[in-house]
Scaffold this motif. Structure first.
Motif, PDB file in Angstrom:
ATOM      1  N   PHE A   1       2.063   1.716   3.936  1.00 20.57           N
ATOM      2  CA  PHE A   1       0.785   1.226   4.444  1.00 20.57           C
ATOM      3  C   PHE A   1      -0.243   2.350   4.452  1.00 20.57           C
ATOM      4  CE2 PHE A   1       4.153  -1.270   6.389  1.00 20.57           C
ATOM      5  CZ  PHE A   1       3.705  -2.572   6.208  1.00 20.57           C
ATOM      6  N   ALA A   2      -1.485   1.981   4.214  1.00 17.78           N
ATOM      7  CA  ALA A   2      -2.579   2.944   4.320  1.00 17.78           C
ATOM      8  C   ALA A   2      -2.807   3.271   5.796  1.00 17.78           C
ATOM      9  CB  ALA A   2      -3.847   2.366   3.688  1.00 17.78           C
TER      10      ALA A   2
ATOM     11  N   ARG B   1      -3.826   0.638   8.556  1.00 20.04           N
ATOM     12  CA  ARG B   1      -3.862  -0.653   7.874  1.00 20.04           C
ATOM     13  C   ARG B   1      -2.476  -1.301   7.913  1.00 20.04           C
ATOM     14  NH1 ARG B   1      -8.332   0.337   8.611  1.00 20.04           N
ATOM     15  NH2 ARG B   1     -10.096   0.408   7.144  1.00 20.04           N
TER      16      ARG B   1
ATOM     17  N   ALA C   1      -1.984  -4.186   5.568  1.00 18.42           N
ATOM     18  CA  ALA C   1      -1.917  -5.046   4.380  1.00 18.42           C
ATOM     19  C   ALA C   1      -0.805  -4.578   3.434  1.00 18.42           C
ATOM     20  CB  ALA C   1      -3.260  -5.040   3.655  1.00 18.42           C
ATOM     21  N   LEU C   2      -0.176  -5.544   2.770  1.00 12.79           N
ATOM     22  CA  LEU C   2       0.874  -5.255   1.793  1.00 12.79           C
ATOM     23  C   LEU C   2       0.256  -5.126   0.401  1.00 12.79           C
ATOM     24  CD1 LEU C   2       3.532  -7.895   2.947  1.00 12.79           C
ATOM     25  CD2 LEU C   2       3.538  -5.430   3.451  1.00 12.79           C
ATOM     26  N   ASP C   3       0.665  -4.074  -0.322  1.00 14.99           N
ATOM     27  CA  ASP C   3       0.187  -3.944  -1.699  1.00 14.99           C
ATOM     28  C   ASP C   3       1.193  -4.600  -2.648  1.00 14.99           C
ATOM     29  OD1 ASP C   3       2.309  -2.139  -1.953  1.00 14.99           O
ATOM     30  OD2 ASP C   3       1.038  -0.375  -1.758  1.00 14.99           O
ATOM     31  N   SER C   4       0.916  -4.560  -3.931  1.00  9.60           N
ATOM     32  CA  SER C   4       1.758  -5.249  -4.920  1.00  9.60           C
ATOM     33  C   SER C   4       3.162  -4.654  -4.988  1.00  9.60           C
ATOM     34  CB  SER C   4       1.095  -5.185  -6.296  1.00  9.60           C
ATOM     35  OG  SER C   4       0.874  -3.834  -6.688  1.00  9.60           O
ATOM     36  N   THR C   5       3.264  -3.332  -4.824  1.00  4.95           N
ATOM     37  CA  THR C   5       4.589  -2.698  -4.836  1.00  4.95           C
ATOM     38  C   THR C   5       5.418  -3.173  -3.653  1.00  4.95           C
ATOM     39  OG1 THR C   5       3.714  -0.723  -5.945  1.00  4.95           O
ATOM     40  CG2 THR C   5       5.814  -0.498  -4.788  1.00  4.95           C
TER      41      THR C   5
END
Length: 222
Positions: free
Chosen positions: A102-103, A106, A108-112
């Motif tokens: 995670f950033a 943040r 949110a889930l990224d594509s990876t």
């Protein structure tokens, strides 16, 4: 004559004393002494207790052996898929460090992260013997003005992962195969590494993570 009488009296007193002493040590016929049957009954009771205790120990040991065998099997399955699971008692912890990141601040889930979660979900559903799927969220040690910020952030991250597992339509399983087993936990920054002065602004990406714990038992607790 007097001496003879005195001797006779003394002997009578000694004899009387011996009789009284013997009477004190002879068993009273009215006292109920343990019979052989009573002894056998007591022995049988102790033997039953011993057998029950031994059987209980053996049953517990056998159950523990079976639980650990199941955990080892599930562990090997996840390891073959590139995860690094760890057995903790009757639970299997699947750290998602480097799998789901995670950033800063943040959730949110990224594509990876989504791709790795999809693979993890398939493995989870393949093992219905693991009765609970506990999603743990974490935050790094970057301080915030709001003392509850990192708590909420850890829960938000866990919620994002749980929502993905709950809602996934292309993971190859039916929703009912996983939804009843899902549990949400957030640990805030309690497990975060203490940051140095140079790290205090960017934090430790490794602490911004989520772990999945598969629980073989139905009891509460991590």
């Amino acid at each position: 004559m007097v001496s003879a009488c005195a001797s006779g009296t003394a002997l009578q007193e000694v004899a009387s004393g011996l009789r009284n002493m013997n009477a004190d040590y002879l068993p009273d016929e009215n006292i109920g002494w343990p019979s052989f049957v009573d002894f056998l009954a007591s022995f049988a009771f102790i033997l039953i207790l011993f057998v029950t205790w031994t059987t209980s120990l053996m049953t517990g040991a056998e159950r523990e052996r079976k639980v650990q065998a199941v955990l080892e099997k599930v562990k090997a399955d996840f390891r073959a898929a590139g995860f690094e699971p760890v057995i903790e008692g009757h639970k299997l912890r699947i750290p998602l460090r480097n799998k789901v990141s995670f950033a800063l601040n943040r959730s949110a889930l990224d594509s990876t992260a989504i791709a790795n979660l999809r693979e993890a979900a398939r493995k989870i559903v393949a093992h219905p013997e693991m009765r609970r799927v506990i999603v743990y969220g974490y935050a790094d040690g970057v301080p915030a003005s709001d003392p509850f910020f990192n708590w909420r952030l850890s829960v938000d991250r866990a919620m994002e992962v749980l929502r993905f597992l709950y809602m996934c339509t292309d993971c190859g399983y039916r929703p009912e195969d996983i939804r009843p087993r899902l549990v949400l936990r957030g640990d805030g920054d309690l497990d975060a590494r203490r940051l140095s002065e140079t790290e205090i602004r960017q934090g430790d990406p490794g602490d911004r993570r989520v772990d999945i714990i598969l629980d073989k038992d139905e009891t509460e607790g991590p």
